[in-house]
Enzyme design. Sequence first.
Site, PDB file in Angstrom:
ATOM      1  N   GLU A 201      -5.528 -11.119  -1.028  1.00 59.33           N
ATOM      2  CA  GLU A 201      -6.354 -10.909   0.174  1.00 59.33           C
ATOM      3  C   GLU A 201      -7.842 -10.853  -0.151  1.00 59.33           C
ATOM      4  O   GLU A 201      -8.598 -10.078   0.445  1.00 59.33           O
ATOM      5  CB  GLU A 201      -5.944  -9.600   0.878  1.00 59.33           C
ATOM      6  CG  GLU A 201      -4.463  -9.523   1.193  1.00 59.33           C
ATOM      7  CD  GLU A 201      -4.036  -8.258   1.938  1.00 59.33           C
ATOM      8  OE1 GLU A 201      -4.908  -7.535   2.455  1.00 59.33           O
ATOM      9  OE2 GLU A 201      -2.827  -8.004   2.010  1.00 59.33           O
TER      10      GLU A 201
ATOM     11  N   ASP B  92     -11.622 -10.861  -0.339  1.00 61.08           N
ATOM     12  CA  ASP B  92     -12.883 -11.093   0.354  1.00 61.08           C
ATOM     13  C   ASP B  92     -13.940 -10.193  -0.281  1.00 61.08           C
ATOM     14  O   ASP B  92     -13.607  -9.228  -0.968  1.00 61.08           O
ATOM     15  CB  ASP B  92     -12.800 -10.938   1.893  1.00 61.08           C
ATOM     16  CG  ASP B  92     -12.160  -9.656   2.374  1.00 61.08           C
ATOM     17  OD1 ASP B  92     -12.115  -8.668   1.619  1.00 61.08           O
ATOM     18  OD2 ASP B  92     -11.708  -9.633   3.540  1.00 61.08           O
TER      19      ASP B  92
ATOM     20  N   ASN C  40       2.196  -4.921  -3.358  1.00 57.38           N
ATOM     21  CA  ASN C  40       0.864  -5.410  -2.982  1.00 57.38           C
ATOM     22  C   ASN C  40      -0.022  -4.215  -2.635  1.00 57.38           C
ATOM     23  O   ASN C  40       0.409  -3.321  -1.915  1.00 57.38           O
ATOM     24  CB  ASN C  40       1.033  -6.325  -1.754  1.00 57.38           C
ATOM     25  CG  ASN C  40      -0.220  -7.066  -1.356  1.00 57.38           C
ATOM     26  OD1 ASN C  40      -0.861  -7.710  -2.190  1.00 57.38           O
ATOM     27  ND2 ASN C  40      -0.592  -7.000  -0.070  1.00 57.38           N
TER      28      ASN C  40
ATOM     29  N   HIS D   2      -9.784  -6.689  -1.798  1.00 55.30           N
ATOM     30  CA  HIS D   2     -10.811  -6.528  -0.759  1.00 55.30           C
ATOM     31  C   HIS D   2     -11.988  -5.836  -1.433  1.00 55.30           C
ATOM     32  O   HIS D   2     -11.945  -4.633  -1.681  1.00 55.30           O
ATOM     33  CB  HIS D   2     -10.287  -5.669   0.397  1.00 55.30           C
ATOM     34  CG  HIS D   2      -9.244  -6.359   1.215  1.00 55.30           C
ATOM     35  ND1 HIS D   2      -9.530  -7.473   1.981  1.00 55.30           N
ATOM     36  CD2 HIS D   2      -7.926  -6.125   1.367  1.00 55.30           C
ATOM     37  CE1 HIS D   2      -8.428  -7.872   2.584  1.00 55.30           C
ATOM     38  NE2 HIS D   2      -7.434  -7.084   2.226  1.00 55.30           N
TER      39      HIS D   2
ATOM     40  N   GLU E 251       0.815  -1.224   0.000  1.00 55.40           N
ATOM     41  CA  GLU E 251       0.000   0.000   0.000  1.00 55.40           C
ATOM     42  C   GLU E 251       0.843   1.266   0.000  1.00 55.40           C
ATOM     43  O   GLU E 251       0.594   2.183   0.784  1.00 55.40           O
ATOM     44  CB  GLU E 251      -0.959  -0.018   1.203  1.00 55.40           C
ATOM     45  CG  GLU E 251      -1.859  -1.246   1.216  1.00 55.40           C
ATOM     46  CD  GLU E 251      -2.744  -1.350   2.452  1.00 55.40           C
ATOM     47  OE1 GLU E 251      -2.587  -0.549   3.383  1.00 55.40           O
ATOM     48  OE2 GLU E 251      -3.591  -2.268   2.496  1.00 55.40           O
TER      49      GLU E 251
HETATM   50  C1  XIL Z   1      -5.926  -6.635   8.422  1.00 53.14           C
HETATM   51  C2  XIL Z   1      -6.119  -7.846   9.326  1.00 53.14           C
HETATM   52  O1  XIL Z   1      -6.990  -8.747   8.689  1.00 53.14           O
HETATM   53  C3  XIL Z   1      -6.652  -7.436  10.671  1.00 53.14           C
HETATM   54  O2  XIL Z   1      -6.628  -8.542  11.555  1.00 53.14           O
HETATM   55  C4  XIL Z   1      -5.854  -6.295  11.262  1.00 53.14           C
HETATM   56  O3  XIL Z   1      -6.456  -5.857  12.469  1.00 53.14           O
HETATM   57  C5  XIL Z   1      -5.751  -5.145  10.284  1.00 53.14           C
HETATM   58  O4  XIL Z   1      -5.194  -5.624   9.060  1.00 53.14           O
HETATM   59  N1  XIL Z   1      -4.613  -4.828   3.807  1.00 53.14           N
HETATM   60  C6  XIL Z   1      -3.582  -5.614   4.251  1.00 53.14           C
HETATM   61  C7  XIL Z   1      -3.798  -6.519   5.411  1.00 53.14           C
HETATM   62  O5  XIL Z   1      -2.504  -5.632   3.656  1.00 53.14           O
HETATM   63  O6  XIL Z   1      -2.638  -6.692   6.171  1.00 53.14           O
HETATM   64  C8  XIL Z   1      -4.943  -6.047   6.283  1.00 53.14           C
HETATM   65  O7  XIL Z   1      -5.186  -7.044   7.265  1.00 53.14           O
HETATM   66  C9  XIL Z   1      -6.163  -5.783   5.456  1.00 53.14           C
HETATM   67  C10 XIL Z   1      -5.904  -4.707   4.426  1.00 53.14           C
END
Ligand code: XIL
Length: 364
Positions: free
Chosen positions: A276, A278, A211, A247, A169
Amino acid sequence: MRTAARAVVAVLATTATLSFVIQPVQAHPHAKSLRSVAPRDLRIGTAVAGGGHHVDQPYPDPFTFDKPYRKVLAREFNSASPENQMKWEFIHPERNRYNFGPADAIVRFARENGQVVRGHTLLWHSQNPAWLTEGTFTKAELRSILKKHIFTVVGRYRGKIQQWDVANEIFNENGEYRQENIFIRELGPGIVADAFRWAHQADPRAQLFLNDYGVEWPGVKVDAYETLAKELLAQRVPLHGFASQAHLSMRYGAPDQLAGVLQRFDDLGLKTAITELDVRMDLPEGGVPTAEQLQTQASYYKTVLDACLAVDDCNSFTIWGFTDKYSWVPVFFPSEGAATVMWDDFSKKPAYYTLRDTLARARR
Ligand code: XIL
């Protein structure tokens, strides 16, 4: 790579027919897992729950204590991403103290269960310890702190991590370097290249990734990554991949341009990955999604998987947790939820079956 795999599958077809003859009836056709049906050149991963938001929840550390959870984790996946356990605040809580136990346990579990590990993450603006963000350091000190951290953490797992999210990020929504990132703010964007060089020295075999989220559609953020990737490659910086976190929220429509985005990085000779995934939704009163919502969710999951399958060197597909029981979504996006492929009791949603069918079809 996917084309080569197809050729291998064709060659193996005879063997497959034979084994079908020998063992015509499959006892539990539905017992097939995601990892078992996936194309051989595609890793199927999940975040491994622990740390982060879990610490404030009314349950003990999921990965350590939830046996049924561990069973599903081992059965369904052949790639594992520590959800929080390798982040700075967790693994490096004090300047002169590392907390390797939880990450070690995941790496051990992965080896025992035939899983690769995605390391996450080394250079990020979030989840950094107070000693780092609130300390007063000269530029030289800060640089040496980052270098030492990378050599220590990447070095500890040398040879055991398939892919590292080196830089996470680093651009904001306007495609500008994030000034919240202490290293970028204090040392300038050139620190990104250094992080990749150090990680490569510490583990020459690990594939090193950029990422981010919000890169599922073309736009200024994707443009910024493409420009950066070209620059790094031109400078012979050991950059190996670009990853979309994915996400997603059903508020914003289907990620129907993702394949095109991934292809732009594949064209540069980079690997790509989904890291990641979802798909959250607005929960109706009562908190239970409608059948229609679950179908839409399944179609989003499929669109992302199809995008990865369509791109040659997209070899890693990771969902950010597999059960709503431990999802970060309701904690971070109030009123949204149900974002994973399984309910709290590990029973499967339509999205799970859609992923499995799509994987099985891609393997054939
Ligand atoms: C999130 C985790 O799922 C949580 O448990 C934590 O409290 C906050 O981070 N982008 C990312 C991840 O790269 O590391 C993040 O994970 C979600 C967004």
